[in-house]
Design a protein around this motif. Structure first.
Motif, PDB file in Angstrom:
ATOM      1  N   ALA A  30       1.005  -1.613   0.007  1.00  0.00           N
ATOM      2  CA  ALA A  30      -0.435   0.147  -0.020  1.00  0.00           C
ATOM      3  C   ALA A  30       0.587   1.345  -0.005  1.00  0.00           C
ATOM      4  CB  ALA A  30      -1.113   0.125   1.418  1.00  0.00           C
ATOM      5  N   VAL A  31       1.970   1.042   1.149  1.00  0.00           N
ATOM      6  CA  VAL A  31       2.848   2.157   0.500  1.00  0.00           C
ATOM      7  C   VAL A  31       3.197   2.652  -1.090  1.00  0.00           C
ATOM      8  CG1 VAL A  31       4.886   3.525   1.880  1.00  0.00           C
ATOM      9  CG2 VAL A  31       3.445   2.226   3.429  1.00  0.00           C
ATOM     10  N   LEU A  32       4.133   1.827  -1.212  1.00  0.00           N
ATOM     11  CA  LEU A  32       4.475   1.723  -2.500  1.00  0.00           C
ATOM     12  C   LEU A  32       3.757   2.395  -2.947  1.00  0.00           C
ATOM     13  CD1 LEU A  32       6.900   1.061  -4.151  1.00  0.00           C
ATOM     14  CD2 LEU A  32       5.819  -0.791  -4.722  1.00  0.00           C
ATOM     15  N   ALA A  33       1.814   1.032  -3.512  1.00  0.00           N
ATOM     16  CA  ALA A  33       1.339   1.851  -4.677  1.00  0.00           C
ATOM     17  C   ALA A  33       0.789   3.608  -4.211  1.00  0.00           C
ATOM     18  CB  ALA A  33      -0.103   0.638  -4.037  1.00  0.00           C
ATOM     19  N   ARG A  34       0.895   3.749  -3.605  1.00  0.00           N
ATOM     20  CA  ARG A  34       0.416   5.466  -2.477  1.00  0.00           C
ATOM     21  C   ARG A  34       1.052   5.746  -3.395  1.00  0.00           C
ATOM     22  NH1 ARG A  34      -0.788   9.691  -2.876  1.00  0.00           N
ATOM     23  NH2 ARG A  34      -1.897  11.172  -1.650  1.00  0.00           N
ATOM     24  N   LEU A  35       2.911   6.153  -3.256  1.00  0.00           N
ATOM     25  CA  LEU A  35       3.881   6.183  -3.623  1.00  0.00           C
ATOM     26  C   LEU A  35       4.077   6.413  -5.270  1.00  0.00           C
ATOM     27  CD1 LEU A  35       6.805   4.875  -1.246  1.00  0.00           C
ATOM     28  CD2 LEU A  35       4.913   7.920  -1.350  1.00  0.00           C
ATOM     29  N   ILE A  36       3.614   5.605  -6.060  1.00  0.00           N
ATOM     30  CA  ILE A  36       3.347   6.014  -7.400  1.00  0.00           C
ATOM     31  C   ILE A  36       1.684   6.859  -7.325  1.00  0.00           C
ATOM     32  CG2 ILE A  36       3.336   3.896  -9.384  1.00  0.00           C
ATOM     33  CD1 ILE A  36       4.673   1.828  -7.876  1.00  0.00           C
ATOM     34  N   VAL A  37       0.883   6.475  -6.928  1.00  0.00           N
ATOM     35  CA  VAL A  37       0.120   7.198  -7.433  1.00  0.00           C
ATOM     36  C   VAL A  37       0.199   8.892  -7.783  1.00  0.00           C
ATOM     37  CG1 VAL A  37      -2.383   8.094  -6.024  1.00  0.00           C
ATOM     38  CG2 VAL A  37      -1.790   5.909  -6.409  1.00  0.00           C
ATOM     39  N   VAL A  45       3.866  11.707   5.478  1.00  0.00           N
ATOM     40  CA  VAL A  45       4.123  10.823   6.713  1.00  0.00           C
ATOM     41  C   VAL A  45       3.068  11.132   6.828  1.00  0.00           C
ATOM     42  CG1 VAL A  45       5.200   9.756   8.868  1.00  0.00           C
ATOM     43  CG2 VAL A  45       6.200  10.447   6.831  1.00  0.00           C
ATOM     44  N   ALA A  46       2.354  11.933   7.644  1.00  0.00           N
ATOM     45  CA  ALA A  46       1.261  12.162   8.360  1.00  0.00           C
ATOM     46  C   ALA A  46       0.302  11.520   6.904  1.00  0.00           C
ATOM     47  CB  ALA A  46       1.435  13.005   8.996  1.00  0.00           C
ATOM     48  N   ARG A  47       0.135  11.794   5.731  1.00  0.00           N
ATOM     49  CA  ARG A  47      -1.129  11.291   5.297  1.00  0.00           C
ATOM     50  C   ARG A  47      -0.739  10.101   4.170  1.00  0.00           C
ATOM     51  NH1 ARG A  47      -5.207  13.593   3.200  1.00  0.00           N
ATOM     52  NH2 ARG A  47      -5.851  11.198   3.176  1.00  0.00           N
ATOM     53  N   LEU A  48       0.040   9.031   4.666  1.00  0.00           N
ATOM     54  CA  LEU A  48       0.722   8.345   4.198  1.00  0.00           C
ATOM     55  C   LEU A  48      -0.016   7.080   6.016  1.00  0.00           C
ATOM     56  CD1 LEU A  48       3.960   7.695   3.053  1.00  0.00           C
ATOM     57  CD2 LEU A  48       2.011   6.776   1.843  1.00  0.00           C
ATOM     58  N   VAL A  49       0.008   7.513   6.627  1.00  0.00           N
ATOM     59  CA  VAL A  49      -0.882   7.083   7.728  1.00  0.00           C
ATOM     60  C   VAL A  49      -1.643   7.391   7.604  1.00  0.00           C
ATOM     61  CG1 VAL A  49      -1.388   7.517   9.991  1.00  0.00           C
ATOM     62  CG2 VAL A  49       0.787   7.879   9.784  1.00  0.00           C
ATOM     63  N   ASP A  50      -2.736   8.461   7.665  1.00  0.00           N
ATOM     64  CA  ASP A  50      -4.331   8.818   7.229  1.00  0.00           C
ATOM     65  C   ASP A  50      -4.739   6.997   5.903  1.00  0.00           C
ATOM     66  OD1 ASP A  50      -4.493  10.241   8.849  1.00  0.00           O
ATOM     67  OD2 ASP A  50      -3.842  11.817   7.937  1.00  0.00           O
ATOM     68  N   LEU A  52      -3.510   4.360   5.700  1.00  0.00           N
ATOM     69  CA  LEU A  52      -3.597   3.378   5.975  1.00  0.00           C
ATOM     70  C   LEU A  52      -4.361   2.589   6.848  1.00  0.00           C
ATOM     71  CD1 LEU A  52       0.736   2.732   5.487  1.00  0.00           C
ATOM     72  CD2 LEU A  52      -0.851   2.048   4.144  1.00  0.00           C
ATOM     73  N   TRP A  53      -4.770   3.373   7.124  1.00  0.00           N
ATOM     74  CA  TRP A  53      -5.344   3.171   8.653  1.00  0.00           C
ATOM     75  C   TRP A  53      -6.804   3.862   9.036  1.00  0.00           C
ATOM     76  CZ3 TRP A  53      -0.714   3.227   9.710  1.00  0.00           C
ATOM     77  CH2 TRP A  53       0.411   2.010   9.643  1.00  0.00           C
ATOM     78  N   LEU A  54      -8.207   3.365   8.950  1.00  0.00           N
ATOM     79  CA  LEU A  54      -8.924   4.360   9.219  1.00  0.00           C
ATOM     80  C   LEU A  54      -8.891   4.687  10.726  1.00  0.00           C
ATOM     81  CD1 LEU A  54     -12.124   1.912   8.479  1.00  0.00           C
ATOM     82  CD2 LEU A  54     -11.027   4.543   7.553  1.00  0.00           C
ATOM     83  N   ASP A  55      -8.811   3.882  12.190  1.00  0.00           N
ATOM     84  CA  ASP A  55      -7.961   4.351  13.279  1.00  0.00           C
ATOM     85  C   ASP A  55      -6.485   3.995  13.353  1.00  0.00           C
ATOM     86  OD1 ASP A  55      -8.244   5.044  16.339  1.00  0.00           O
ATOM     87  OD2 ASP A  55      -9.041   2.659  16.466  1.00  0.00           O
ATOM     88  N   PRO A  56      -5.779   4.723  12.549  1.00  0.00           N
ATOM     89  CA  PRO A  56      -4.104   4.715  13.705  1.00  0.00           C
ATOM     90  C   PRO A  56      -3.995   3.718  14.522  1.00  0.00           C
ATOM     91  CG  PRO A  56      -4.464   6.295  12.527  1.00  0.00           C
ATOM     92  CD  PRO A  56      -5.581   6.168  12.821  1.00  0.00           C
ATOM     93  N   PRO A  57      -2.972   3.138  14.447  1.00  0.00           N
ATOM     94  CA  PRO A  57      -1.997   2.108  16.021  1.00  0.00           C
ATOM     95  C   PRO A  57      -1.215   3.995  16.477  1.00  0.00           C
ATOM     96  CG  PRO A  57      -0.809   1.667  14.055  1.00  0.00           C
ATOM     97  CD  PRO A  57      -1.735   2.664  14.446  1.00  0.00           C
ATOM     98  N   GLN A  58      -1.137   3.600  17.402  1.00  0.00           N
ATOM     99  CA  GLN A  58      -0.419   4.924  18.205  1.00  0.00           C
ATOM    100  C   GLN A  58       1.033   5.256  17.470  1.00  0.00           C
ATOM    101  OE1 GLN A  58       0.371   4.151  22.299  1.00  0.00           O
ATOM    102  NE2 GLN A  58       0.216   6.295  23.210  1.00  0.00           N
ATOM    103  N   GLY A  62       5.852   5.242  13.539  1.00  0.00           N
ATOM    104  CA  GLY A  62       6.681   4.291  13.510  1.00  0.00           C
ATOM    105  C   GLY A  62       6.943   3.282  12.363  1.00  0.00           C
ATOM    106  N   ALA A  63       5.861   2.925  12.207  1.00  0.00           N
ATOM    107  CA  ALA A  63       5.467   1.555  11.181  1.00  0.00           C
ATOM    108  C   ALA A  63       5.304   1.851  10.109  1.00  0.00           C
ATOM    109  CB  ALA A  63       4.030   1.255  11.284  1.00  0.00           C
ATOM    110  N   VAL A  64       5.196   4.005   9.686  1.00  0.00           N
ATOM    111  CA  VAL A  64       5.216   3.740   8.192  1.00  0.00           C
ATOM    112  C   VAL A  64       6.488   3.837   7.914  1.00  0.00           C
ATOM    113  CG1 VAL A  64       5.502   5.305   6.339  1.00  0.00           C
ATOM    114  CG2 VAL A  64       2.656   5.006   8.031  1.00  0.00           C
TER     115      VAL A  64
END
Length: 174
Positions: A30-37, A45-50, A52-58, A62-64
């Protein structure tokens, strides 16, 4: 030889020899696809978090970072440790995939369809056959429900229909 990326079907990457690279789990892809888009532009990073997750983990940021590090190892395996990445780069508040236009199947598809519009029928037919042959399934197949992929999936799907119509026209002309 450069890494090639595929989004005209499931998201994949291949090394210079044509062997599939291991991209780990769905969030890595998903990260790779999002970057290709994003087409070589920085995605914060904040956009990637949003995305990747509806309810991001704490520890979502770091996960990204972990996903990006794993992707870097997969797509630049020869890069020495602690040297700057050339392909998946950190810029400002986020990341960008600096893939060349000829290394992403969707981008090559678009270029071929555009070029075919100005070619005589026999050349257009060859170009369109090759372009349509790049498709391995629906664009961004794994991410049909993702809002960030919706517009690009739709645009590529429409362009594919245009290519199929143009191919039929070229066949009729011949």
């Amino acid at each position: 030889m450069p890494v090639e990326f595929g989004v005209l079907g499931p998201v994949m990457a291949w090394d210079g020899a044509g062997d599939a690279l291991v991209l780990k789990g769905p969030r890595h892809r998903a990260v790779l696809a999002r970057l290709i888009v994003a087409r070589r532009r920085v995605v914060p990073v904040a956009r990637l978090v949003d995305d990747l997750w509806l309810d991001p983990p704490q520890d979502a940021i770091g996960a990204v970072r972990t996903f990006v590090a794993a992707l870097r190892r997969a797509i630049e395996p020869e890069r020495p440790p602690r040297t700057p990445a050339r392909l998946l780069v950190t810029e400002g508040p986020g990341y960008a995939l600096r893939a060349e236009p000829g290394t992403v199947d969707a981008w090559r598809f678009e270029q071929a369809v555009t070029a075919a519009a100005t070619l005589p029928p026999h050349e257009a037919l060859d170009r369109l056959e090759e372009a349509i042959g790049r498709w391995r399934g629906p664009a961004y197949a794994e991410f049909t429900e993702e809002a960030w992929a919706r517009a690009e999936r739709s645009r590529l799907g429409e362009l594919r229909l245009h290519a199929v119509e143009r191919r039929a026209e070229a066949r009729l002309d011949l």
